[in-house]
Scaffold this motif. Structure first.
Motif, PDB file in Angstrom:
ATOM      1  N   ALA A  98      49.105  19.817 -13.955  1.00  0.00           N
ATOM      2  CA  ALA A  98      48.294  20.858 -14.600  1.00  0.00           C
ATOM      3  C   ALA A  98      48.237  22.153 -13.799  1.00  0.00           C
ATOM      4  O   ALA A  98      47.319  22.952 -13.968  1.00  0.00           O
ATOM      5  CB  ALA A  98      46.891  20.322 -14.858  1.00  0.00           C
ATOM      6  N   GLY A 109      43.512  18.378 -16.964  1.00  0.00           N
ATOM      7  CA  GLY A 109      43.089  19.635 -16.367  1.00  0.00           C
ATOM      8  C   GLY A 109      43.421  19.785 -14.904  1.00  0.00           C
ATOM      9  O   GLY A 109      43.774  18.834 -14.209  1.00  0.00           O
ATOM     10  N   GLY A 110      43.249  21.017 -14.466  1.00  0.00           N
ATOM     11  CA  GLY A 110      43.388  21.364 -13.062  1.00  0.00           C
ATOM     12  C   GLY A 110      42.673  22.669 -12.789  1.00  0.00           C
ATOM     13  O   GLY A 110      42.186  23.318 -13.718  1.00  0.00           O
ATOM     14  N   ASN A 111      42.595  23.044 -11.510  1.00  0.00           N
ATOM     15  CA  ASN A 111      42.050  24.326 -11.100  1.00  0.00           C
ATOM     16  C   ASN A 111      40.519  24.323 -11.146  1.00  0.00           C
ATOM     17  O   ASN A 111      39.965  24.415 -12.221  1.00  0.00           O
ATOM     18  CB  ASN A 111      42.626  25.453 -11.983  1.00  0.00           C
ATOM     19  CG  ASN A 111      42.476  26.803 -11.330  1.00  0.00           C
ATOM     20  OD1 ASN A 111      41.960  26.934 -10.227  1.00  0.00           O
ATOM     21  ND2 ASN A 111      42.941  27.828 -12.023  1.00  0.00           N
ATOM     22  N   THR A 149      48.748  14.994 -12.185  1.00  0.00           N
ATOM     23  CA  THR A 149      48.363  15.626 -10.929  1.00  0.00           C
ATOM     24  C   THR A 149      47.960  17.068 -11.224  1.00  0.00           C
ATOM     25  O   THR A 149      48.263  17.611 -12.292  1.00  0.00           O
ATOM     26  CB  THR A 149      49.518  15.619  -9.914  1.00  0.00           C
ATOM     27  OG1 THR A 149      50.696  16.183 -10.536  1.00  0.00           O
ATOM     28  CG2 THR A 149      49.843  14.224  -9.440  1.00  0.00           C
ATOM     29  N   ASN A 150      47.304  17.679 -10.250  1.00  0.00           N
ATOM     30  CA  ASN A 150      46.929  19.095 -10.369  1.00  0.00           C
ATOM     31  C   ASN A 150      46.609  19.626  -8.984  1.00  0.00           C
ATOM     32  O   ASN A 150      46.223  18.856  -8.095  1.00  0.00           O
ATOM     33  CB  ASN A 150      45.716  19.264 -11.291  1.00  0.00           C
ATOM     34  CG  ASN A 150      44.517  18.449 -10.857  1.00  0.00           C
ATOM     35  OD1 ASN A 150      44.439  17.267 -11.189  1.00  0.00           O
ATOM     36  ND2 ASN A 150      43.607  19.050 -10.114  1.00  0.00           N
ATOM     37  N   ASP A 151      46.801  20.927  -8.816  1.00  0.00           N
ATOM     38  CA  ASP A 151      46.433  21.595  -7.568  1.00  0.00           C
ATOM     39  C   ASP A 151      47.022  20.903  -6.333  1.00  0.00           C
ATOM     40  O   ASP A 151      46.356  20.773  -5.309  1.00  0.00           O
ATOM     41  CB  ASP A 151      44.893  21.698  -7.464  1.00  0.00           C
ATOM     42  CG  ASP A 151      44.318  22.472  -8.633  1.00  0.00           C
ATOM     43  OD1 ASP A 151      44.445  23.700  -8.643  1.00  0.00           O
ATOM     44  OD2 ASP A 151      43.791  21.839  -9.576  1.00  0.00           O
TER      45      ASP A 151
END
Lengths: 60, 251
Positions: free
Chosen positions: B23, B178-180, A49-51
Motif C-alpha cells: 500500500a 491501507g498504509g501511511n 505490506t505498507n510503509d
C-alpha cells in the motif's frame, strides 16, 4: 506452367483460410476482462505490506 | 524481506488464491542499500517475492517523478494510482487499477495516493504532478469498473482515517488495504456503513498482514478473518532471498 503454379498457390491459400475458420468472420474487438470459468465460492487471501520504507532487513 | 518471503511461500503452499499487495511508501528511505539504488533494490525484491500490485505512496516521490517512472518500468507487477496525474495533462501517472481473475471472479485492485505527495517532491523537481481527490477518483474508477469486476479491493496510501472516510463514502468496496503512516492493526476493522473491511500492517517490513475473504459464487464477501504477523526470528530466512541480499551486501 506459371498459371498452374499460381492456381495451386491460390487453392492452398483458400484451403488454409477455410481450415483455420477465418473466412468471412468479422474482426473482433479487444476483449474486456471476462472471467474464463464459472464463478465458484473461494477464499481470497490477501497478504499485504505498507510503509516498508526501503528496509530490506528487520531492524528489531 | 527474507523472512517475509518464507511466510509468503508458506501461505501460497496452503491457499490457491493469494494476492500480494503493497500500500505504498515501499521505496524511499535512508537505508544505505535502498538509497544508493534509489529504490531499485526494493523493486527487485518485490519482483522476486511475486508481488501482484503496489500503490504509489506519497513518500515514494522523494526522489522525484522521473525516478518513480524508472522504478515503474522495472516492476514486474502493477504499480497503481488512480489520482496522480502528470502535471498539465489529463494523463494518469500510473495505471489506476488492475484486474486479476481467481476462481472465475474478476478481482479489481484500485490504487490511490495521499495528497501529501506534493510535500515530498524534491525542491528541484522538474516534472509537475497533480494529485486529485482520492475519494472522487475511486468513485470514478468504480463507475468505469461496472460490469468488469466482481470484487473490488482498494490499495490505499491515504492513511487509516481517510480509509474510513472512503469506506463510508463509496459502496461496493470489499476491502481497503491501507498504509501511511504505518498503523499496526492487529486484526481487520469493519467500517459499518457498507461493511467494508480495513486492514493495515505496521511499517518497515516488521510485519505482514493476512486477510482472508470468503467469497460466494455471486462475488459477495460472506465472512472474513485476518491478522497481522510479526516477522520475528521464528521465521527462517528464505534461502534464495537471503543469498540475493547477501550478494548485494558484498563490496
Amino acid at each position: 506452367m506459371r498459371r498452374t503454379i499460381l492456381r495451386a498457390i491460390a487453392l492452398l491459400v483458400a484451403a488454409a483460410v477455410l481450415l483455420s475458420g477465418c473466412g468471412g468472420s468479422a474482426p473482433t474487438l479487444a476483449p474486456s476482462p471476462t472471467a474464463t470459468q464459472a464463478p465458484q465460492a473461494f477464499d481470497l487471501v490477501i497478504l499485504h505490506t505498507n510503509d516498508v520504507r526501503g528496509f530490506t532487513e528487520p531492524c528489531g | 524481506m527474507a523472512r517475509r518471503a518464507t511466510f509468503i511461500r508458506e501461505v501460497r503452499e496452503q491457499y490457491p488464491h493469494v494476492l500480494l499487495l503493497d500500500a505504498g511508501n515501499a521505496l524511499t528511505t535512508d537505508q544505505a542499500l535502498t538509497a544508493s539504488t534509489k529504490g531499485a533494490v526494493m523493486i527487485e525484491g518485490m519482483n522476486r517475492l511475486g508481488y501482484d500490485a503496489m500503490t504509489l505512496g506519497d513518500q515514494d516521490f522523494r526522489w522525484g517523478p522521473e525516478v518513480i517512472q524508472a522504478r515503474m518500468a522495472e516492476a514486474r507487477f502493477a504499480v497503481l494510482s488512480a489520482n496522480v496525474y502528470a502535471g498539465g495533462t489529463n494523463a494518469l501517472f500510473a495505471q489506476p487499477y488492475v484486474i486479476k481473475e481467481m476462481a472465475g471472479h474478476r478481482i479489481a485492485i484500485i490504487g490511490v495516493t495521499s495528497k501529501n505527495l506534493l510535500a515530498f517532491l524534491p525542491p528541484d523537481n522538474r516534472v509537475p504532478v497533480l494529485v486529485a481527490d482520492p475519494i472522487e477518483a475511486v468513485r470514478r474508477v468504480m463507475s468505469d469498473l461496472a460490469g468488469k469486476a466482481d470484487v473490488v479491493i482498494v490499495c490505499s496510501n491515504l492513511g487509516f482515517q481517510q480509509d474510513q472516510q472512503l469506506a463510508a463514502s463509496v459502496p461496493g468496496i470489499a476491502a481497503i488495504v491501507g498504509g501511511n503512516p504505518g498503523v499496526l492493526l492487529p486484526e481487520p476493522f469493519r467500517e459499518p456503513t457498507y461493511g467494508t473491511i480495513l486492514v493495515q500492517a505496521g511499517y518497515q517490513g516488521e510485519w505482514i498482514g493476512q486477510l482472508i475473504l470468503q467469497i460466494n459464487e455471486a462475488g459477495k464477501v460472506v465472512s472474513h478473518s485476518g491478522k497481522t504477523i510479526t516477522l520475528g526470528a521464528d521465521f527462517a530466512d528464505d534461502p534464495e532471498i537471503r543469498a540475493w541480499l547477501d550478494s548485494l551486501a558484498k563490496p
